[in-house]
Design an enzyme around this catalytic site. Structure first.
Site, PDB file in Angstrom:
ATOM      1  N   TYR A 142      60.434  63.604   7.835  1.00  0.00           N
ATOM      2  CA  TYR A 142      62.223  64.437   8.620  1.00  0.00           C
ATOM      3  C   TYR A 142      61.418  65.411  10.589  1.00  0.00           C
ATOM      4  O   TYR A 142      62.217  65.422  11.487  1.00  0.00           O
ATOM      5  CB  TYR A 142      62.847  64.594   8.156  1.00  0.00           C
ATOM      6  N   LYS A 192      53.756  58.755  -3.467  1.00  0.00           N
ATOM      7  CA  LYS A 192      53.108  57.769  -3.451  1.00  0.00           C
ATOM      8  C   LYS A 192      52.155  57.922  -3.096  1.00  0.00           C
ATOM      9  O   LYS A 192      51.260  57.505  -2.610  1.00  0.00           O
ATOM     10  CB  LYS A 192      53.690  56.717  -2.279  1.00  0.00           C
ATOM     11  N   ASP A 225      58.020  54.057  -5.748  1.00  0.00           N
ATOM     12  CA  ASP A 225      58.751  53.036  -5.539  1.00  0.00           C
ATOM     13  C   ASP A 225      59.088  52.584  -6.908  1.00  0.00           C
ATOM     14  O   ASP A 225      60.360  51.822  -7.761  1.00  0.00           O
ATOM     15  CB  ASP A 225      57.997  51.493  -4.940  1.00  0.00           C
ATOM     16  N   ASP A 249      66.360  61.107   0.582  1.00  0.00           N
ATOM     17  CA  ASP A 249      67.489  60.210   0.798  1.00  0.00           C
ATOM     18  C   ASP A 249      67.565  59.270   0.076  1.00  0.00           C
ATOM     19  O   ASP A 249      68.505  58.553  -0.377  1.00  0.00           O
ATOM     20  CB  ASP A 249      66.964  60.301   2.577  1.00  0.00           C
ATOM     21  N   ASP A 253      71.423  58.525  -2.399  1.00  0.00           N
ATOM     22  CA  ASP A 253      72.063  57.182  -2.233  1.00  0.00           C
ATOM     23  C   ASP A 253      72.445  55.734  -3.309  1.00  0.00           C
ATOM     24  O   ASP A 253      73.119  55.247  -3.756  1.00  0.00           O
ATOM     25  CB  ASP A 253      71.409  56.527  -0.734  1.00  0.00           C
TER      26      ASP A 253
HETATM   27  C1  IPM Z   1      71.806  62.341   4.241  1.00  0.00           C
HETATM   28  C2  IPM Z   1      71.656  61.618   5.343  1.00  0.00           C
HETATM   29  C3  IPM Z   1      71.069  62.665   6.525  1.00  0.00           C
HETATM   30  C4  IPM Z   1      69.947  62.486   5.658  1.00  0.00           C
HETATM   31  C5  IPM Z   1      71.684  62.153   8.180  1.00  0.00           C
HETATM   32  C6  IPM Z   1      72.955  62.021   8.396  1.00  0.00           C
HETATM   33  C7  IPM Z   1      70.340  63.219   9.154  1.00  0.00           C
HETATM   34  O1  IPM Z   1      71.863  60.533   5.723  1.00  0.00           O
HETATM   35  O2  IPM Z   1      71.970  64.162   4.530  1.00  0.00           O
HETATM   36  O3  IPM Z   1      71.675  62.074   3.265  1.00  0.00           O
HETATM   37  O4  IPM Z   1      69.080  61.790   6.135  1.00  0.00           O
HETATM   38  O5  IPM Z   1      69.313  63.598   5.245  1.00  0.00           O
HETATM   39 MN    MN Z   2      71.229  59.999   3.385  1.00  0.00          MN
END
Ligand code: IPM
Ligand code: MN
Ligand code: NAD
Length: 369
Positions: A142, A192, A225, A249, A253
């Site tokens: 990032y 990884k 993975d 990240d 999710d």
């Molecule tokens: C998160 C989001 C952020 C990230 C974006 C919006 C910068 O996806 O907080 O998970 O990628 O960290």
């Molecule tokens: Mn995110």
């Protein structure tokens, strides 16, 4: 003594909608539990760009550095897609994380029993799930240099760099081990190392920190993975997962769907201790600004409300009050209240964002009666 200070940054899309419900909860703790917070509100993301031409003004950044905790809704949206990269809403959030040096992002994924049937996985796989993903938040791909898009010969090249120093890995590993000691004493580190040098270093440093400082914690390593696969196959094998910025990240999710909805997942981003001994901190839901449902009263406010519960726990040392709030959320879910994201394919009658917030306040009232 001054009241604890809280900076609220509702942001864009559903951010202001879910934050309005958190405001009710904050007011409730002030009125009913005598926990007065010194609350200020400011702009971030597209809302800040519209007002000031920047997704985070220097004044807001300075205020965030001063307060005991920042609570953020969400940033971004299609309206801002064509903006220059440097002023996109997401840059405001990334600046907050970087300048506050919030290196440990705690993303718990808990499957409330009432929602076990709403996960896209089978009840027996997710019921009782309670894991904590610790995502490194201020380094890695990032932020690594070089980065950018340039032209080589007759084509464009896009570059990002995965870079981790030993100390960056060690400090987030310590956060994970400390958390594990308060939970089931088990950490799985994901990278990884089979294809990335930064992954080799990650594995070595996590192991060294473990052997030197946390030999009592059970440590395992997994390729990220394979970790994604194991998270969907048998998620309850995990307790604390520690991983880098990008893998964290994605994996968080993924973990969100184990709990039923992205609208359920809170997070805490913690940095080094301040003068008062509490960590510098920003709390935010894992979800984004959800442009597809913004302005329709469909957003689930629970992720943002549970983020405030994390603030009570980690910034204000009010673990009992955090438990009270989490219990109120469980109560309304057990009563069958569902926002649209928790409806499942067969549908039903969802409640609005505000009705969900009001019901949680009512459950708090009942708990304090
Ligand atoms: C998160 C989001 C952020 C990230 C974006 C919006 C910068 O996806 O907080 O998970 O990628 O960290
Ligand atoms: Mn995110
Ligand atoms: P998103 O999280 O906004 O939405 C993904 C899906 O989940 C959508 O269908 C949305 O309706 C649903 N959803 C999310 N939160 C919900 C909630 N509380 N209640 C009900 N449903 C919910 O992710 P996206 O669509 O990939 O991104 C939209 C924008 O948000 C982008 O600009 C992205 O950069 C930004 N974003 C911001 C953050 C943040 O502020 N921390 C996090 C992720 C994405």
């Amino acid at each position: 003594m001054a009241n604890p200070s809280l900076l609220i940054l509702p942001g864009d899309g559903i951010g202001p909608e879910v934050m309005a419900e958190v405001r009710k909860i904050i007011d409730w703790f002030g009125n009913r539990r005598g926990l007065a917070f010194d609350v200020s509100e400011d702009l971030v993301g597209g809302a800040a760009y519209d007002a000031h031409g920047t997704p985070l003004s220097d004044a807001t950044m300075a205020r965030a550095q001063e307060v005991d905790a920042v609570l953020l809704g969400a940033v971004g949206g299609p309206k801002y897609d064509s903006l220059d990269f440097s002023v996109k809403p997401e840059r405001g959030l990334l600046r907050l994380r970087k300048e506050m040096d919030l290196y440990a992002n705690l993303r718990p994924a808990q499957c409330f029993d009432a929602l076990a049937d709403f996960s896209s996985l089978k009840r027996e796989v997710v019921a009782g799930l309670d894991i904590m993903i610790v995502r490194e938040l201020t380094s890695g791909i990032y932020f690594g240099e070089p980065r950018g898009i340039h032209t080589e010969g007759n084509e464009r090249v896009g570059i990002n760099t995965q870079r981790y120093t030993e100390s960056e890995i060690a400090r987030v590993a310590r956060s994970a081990f400390e958390l594990a000691r308060k939970r089931s004493n088990k950490v799985c580190s994901m990278e990884k190392a089979n294809v990335m040098e930064s992954g080799i270093l990650w594995r070595e440093v996590v192991q060294e920190v473990h052997d030197r400082e946390y030999p009592d914690v059970e440590l395992s390593h997994m390729y990220a993975d394979a970790g994604a696969m194991q998270l969907t196959r048998w998620p309850r094998q995990f307790d604390v997962i520690v991983t880098d910025n990008l893998f964290g990240d994605l994996l968080s999710d993924l973990a969100a769907m184990l709990t039923g909805s992205l609208g359920m997942l809170p997070s805490a981003s913690l940095g080094a201790p301040m003068a008062n001994g509490r960590p510098k901190a920003l709390y935010e839901p894992v979800h984004g600004s959800a442009p597809d449902i913004a302005g329709k009263a469909l957003a689930n406010p629970i992720a943002c409300i549970l983020s405030f519960a994390m603030a009570l726990r980690y910034s204000f040392d009010l673990g009992d009050e955090a438990d009270r709030l989490e219990a109120a959320v469980q109560t309304v879910l057990a009563q069958g209240l569902r926002t649209a994201d928790l409806m499942g394919p067969e549908g039903g009658s969802p409640v609005s964002t505000t009705a969900m917030g009001d019901a949680i306040v009512a459950a708090l009232d009942a708990s304090a009666a």
